[in-house]
Design a protein around this motif. Structure first.
Motif, PDB file in Angstrom:
ATOM      1  N   ARG A 184       3.086   7.950  15.813  1.00 19.92           N
ATOM      2  CA  ARG A 184       2.459   9.060  16.551  1.00 19.92           C
ATOM      3  C   ARG A 184       2.927   9.088  17.996  1.00 19.92           C
ATOM      4  N   SER A 189       1.203   2.728  12.587  1.00 21.73           N
ATOM      5  CA  SER A 189       0.621   4.080  12.577  1.00 21.73           C
ATOM      6  C   SER A 189       0.647   4.684  13.983  1.00 21.73           C
ATOM      7  N   ASP A 236      -4.307  -0.205   3.059  1.00 17.28           N
ATOM      8  CA  ASP A 236      -3.032  -0.928   3.070  1.00 17.28           C
ATOM      9  C   ASP A 236      -3.199  -2.441   2.869  1.00 17.28           C
ATOM     10  N   LYS A 293       1.710   4.818  -3.401  1.00 13.25           N
ATOM     11  CA  LYS A 293       2.230   4.264  -2.142  1.00 13.25           C
ATOM     12  C   LYS A 293       3.721   3.959  -2.311  1.00 13.25           C
ATOM     13  N   SER A 301      -6.811  11.313   3.397  1.00 11.07           N
ATOM     14  CA  SER A 301      -5.511  10.870   3.904  1.00 11.07           C
ATOM     15  C   SER A 301      -5.360  11.194   5.381  1.00 11.07           C
ATOM     16  N   ALA A 302      -5.148  10.149   6.171  1.00 10.08           N
ATOM     17  CA  ALA A 302      -4.905  10.336   7.612  1.00 10.08           C
ATOM     18  C   ALA A 302      -3.570  11.039   7.835  1.00 10.08           C
ATOM     19  N   GLN A 303      -2.667  10.884   6.886  1.00 10.60           N
ATOM     20  CA  GLN A 303      -1.360  11.538   7.037  1.00 10.60           C
ATOM     21  C   GLN A 303      -1.505  13.052   6.925  1.00 10.60           C
TER      22      GLN A 303
HETATM   23  C1  S3P Z   1      -1.144   6.077   7.413  1.00 14.76           C
HETATM   24  C2  S3P Z   1      -2.118   6.496   6.549  1.00 14.76           C
HETATM   25  C3  S3P Z   1      -2.330   5.902   5.219  1.00 14.76           C
HETATM   26  C4  S3P Z   1      -1.664   4.541   5.105  1.00 14.76           C
HETATM   27  C5  S3P Z   1      -0.267   4.558   5.639  1.00 14.76           C
HETATM   28  C6  S3P Z   1      -0.258   4.956   7.101  1.00 14.76           C
HETATM   29  C7  S3P Z   1      -1.025   6.755   8.715  1.00 14.76           C
HETATM   30  O1  S3P Z   1      -1.779   6.757   4.241  1.00 14.76           O
HETATM   31  O2  S3P Z   1      -1.662   4.100   3.768  1.00 14.76           O
HETATM   32  O3  S3P Z   1       0.308   3.269   5.511  1.00 14.76           O
HETATM   33  O4  S3P Z   1      -0.366   6.214   9.632  1.00 14.76           O
HETATM   34  O5  S3P Z   1      -1.592   7.842   8.862  1.00 14.76           O
HETATM   35  P1  S3P Z   1      -2.633   7.999   3.649  1.00 14.76           P
HETATM   36  O6  S3P Z   1      -2.925   8.886   4.772  1.00 14.76           O
HETATM   37  O7  S3P Z   1      -1.751   8.634   2.621  1.00 14.76           O
HETATM   38  O8  S3P Z   1      -3.848   7.365   3.039  1.00 14.76           O
END
Ligand code: S3P
Length: 436
Positions: A25, A21, A314, A341, A166-168
């Motif tokens: 970034r 992650s 995860d 996922k 969701s962090a994404q």
């Molecule tokens: C991640 C966020 C998570 C995680 C993914 C990596 C990230 O997904 O499952 O493996 O680096 O921001 P989601 O944001 O969809 O939950």
């Protein structure tokens, strides 16, 4: 792995790959930086390499800066260019979703983002809709899936209330906000991993938090930085599980990222009775890190509640596997996200664990798992090309008396190239001593 090595205890030290992650970034922030950045400890796994390749195709320069160091010549906040051909994000949802935010605000530049057979089935409207609120021109294919088309415009900024934990999504919005005309606020429905926020703060970018809202003031430039990537806790989790599955094991894992938004699995394992020590705490680029020590010990069943899910999303497949071996049954719920996922991990893990003889009940949002199972092996594991399912199958292979053969072992390379080799090496110390 042969019958003689598969049952041996695991003892020793393992350095896990750089956090995936944070690696994504760091590549992205370096690529839009003004000048040269360095990234120390970027994972060689397929996902981080997908990010690197997409950014190279858009004009950033990545080159080796010595052992374990990547030097990145950034192109500035609006300096990346649409290469004409689609950017191939491979298997990486994080690459595609974060790039949507990073690239949506470059006026006059168009990008198409796509990926492999797994990625083109995954939902992208969760990012596209919030970006449209900031003024982005973004289209998804039927069903809200990739390929995603972006026509770069100066974004307006604005306020987005997150609909998915969701962090994404959060990260895509914050990356898009960097070059917008006015402030961007993202309100989190549930707290998720905060690497983007910590990295913005490490760069001195004007991001503030009030309650569950993050507000970013736009900037003219992103400074270059020397990023040190800590070890990936999601990779470390597989070693914790390997030690917990094999009597007599004791493993030390130095330099692991211990961001609380990533270490939910440690809290669950401790509740299950695992002995996991944390030593040598250090802050690296705003991220807490430390050395984990894990010893074999019996586990008891547990309940993972929906509020715990984001911090161990995860690792849930792995926790499901361990739960089947625990004393007593377990329940993992509130994890419907697992179905979208890299594969439908609820179904894929249920099939894997059942193939091994474990008892698993499937729900739309998780599993009920009977405990008391001992890994058996003796089957071909369907990985669905999903790295975390494949890593679980490799663990079963190591813990069972009969082999588990993976239908696509290369899936592991997405996050952890070398895992199977490292597992075999730890089990054959005498063979290693004999090596010249
Ligand atoms: C991640 C966020 C998570 C995680 C993914 C990596 C990230 O997904 O499952 O493996 O680096 O921001 P989601 O944001 O969809 O939950």
């Amino acid at each position: 792995m042969t019958m003689t090595t598969r049952m041996r205890p695991l003892r020793g030290q393992v350095t896990v790959p750089g956090d995936k992650s944070i690696g994504h970034r760091a590549c992205m922030l370096a690529a839009i930086g003004t000048g040269a950045s360095e990234i120390i400890g970027l994972s060689g796994g397929g996902d981080n390499q997908s990010t690197r390749h997409c950014l190279s195709a858009a004009g950033a320069t990545f080159e080796s800066g010595g052992a374990n160091v990547v030097r990145v010549e950034g192109r500035g906040l609006r300096g990346l260019r649409g290469p004409g051909d689609p950017l191939d994000c491979g298997n990486s949802g994080t690459t595609l979703r974060l790039l949507m935010g990073l690239l949506a605000g470059i006026p006059g530049e168009s990008f198409t983002l796509t990926g492999d057979a797994s990625l083109v089935r995954r939902p992208m409207e969760r990012v596209a809709a919030p970006l449209r609120r900031l003024g982005a021109d973004v289209v998804t294919a039927p069903g809200g899936r990739p390929p995603v088309g972006l026509r770069g415009v100066t974004l307006t900024g604005g306020r987005v209330v997150g609909a998915v934990a969701s962090a994404q999504v959060k990260s895509a919005v914050l990356l898009a906000g960097l070059g917008a005309r006015s402030e961007t606020t993202y309100v989190e429905p549930i707290a998720t991993r905060d690497h983007t926020e910590r990295m913005f703060v490490a760069l001195g970018l004007p991001l503030v938090r009030v309650g569950d809202a993050w507000t970013l003031t736009p900037v003219d430039r992103v400074p270059p930085h020397r990023w040190s990537i800590p070890g990936d806790p999601s990779s470390a989790a597989f070693w914790c599980a390997a030690a917990l599955l094999t009597p007599g094991s004791e493993l030390t894992l130095p330099g692991v990222c211990l961001n609380p938004g990533r270490t939910g699995f440690l809290r669950v394992l401790e509740r299950m009775g695992a002995e996991i020590g944390v030593e040598d705490p250090k802050m690296i680029d705003g991220e807490p890190t430390g050395t984990l020590t894990v010893r074999y010990g019996p586990l008891r069943g547990t309940t993972v509640t929906p509020d715990e899910v984001p911090d161990c999303i995860d690792e849930l497949p792995l926790l499901a596997l361990l739960a089947t071996t625990a004393d007593g049954s377990s329940e993992i719920r509130g994890a419907g996200e697992l179905a979208v996922k890299e594969s439908d991990r609820i179904a894929a893990m249920a099939a894997l664990l059942r193939a091994d003889g474990a008892h698993v009940e499937v729900h739309a949002d998780g599993w009920t798992l009977a405990g008391g199972h001992r890994p058996m092996g003796g089957f071909i594991a369907r990985t669905h090309g999903d790295h975390r399912v494949a890593l679980c199958a490799a663990l079963l292979d190591a813990a069972a008396p009969a082999p588990v053969v993976l239908d696509a072992p290369e899936a592991i390379d997405v996050s952890y190239p070398g895992f199977v080799r490292a597992l075999a090496d730890l089990r054959t110390p005498s063979a290693r001593l004999r090596d010249p």
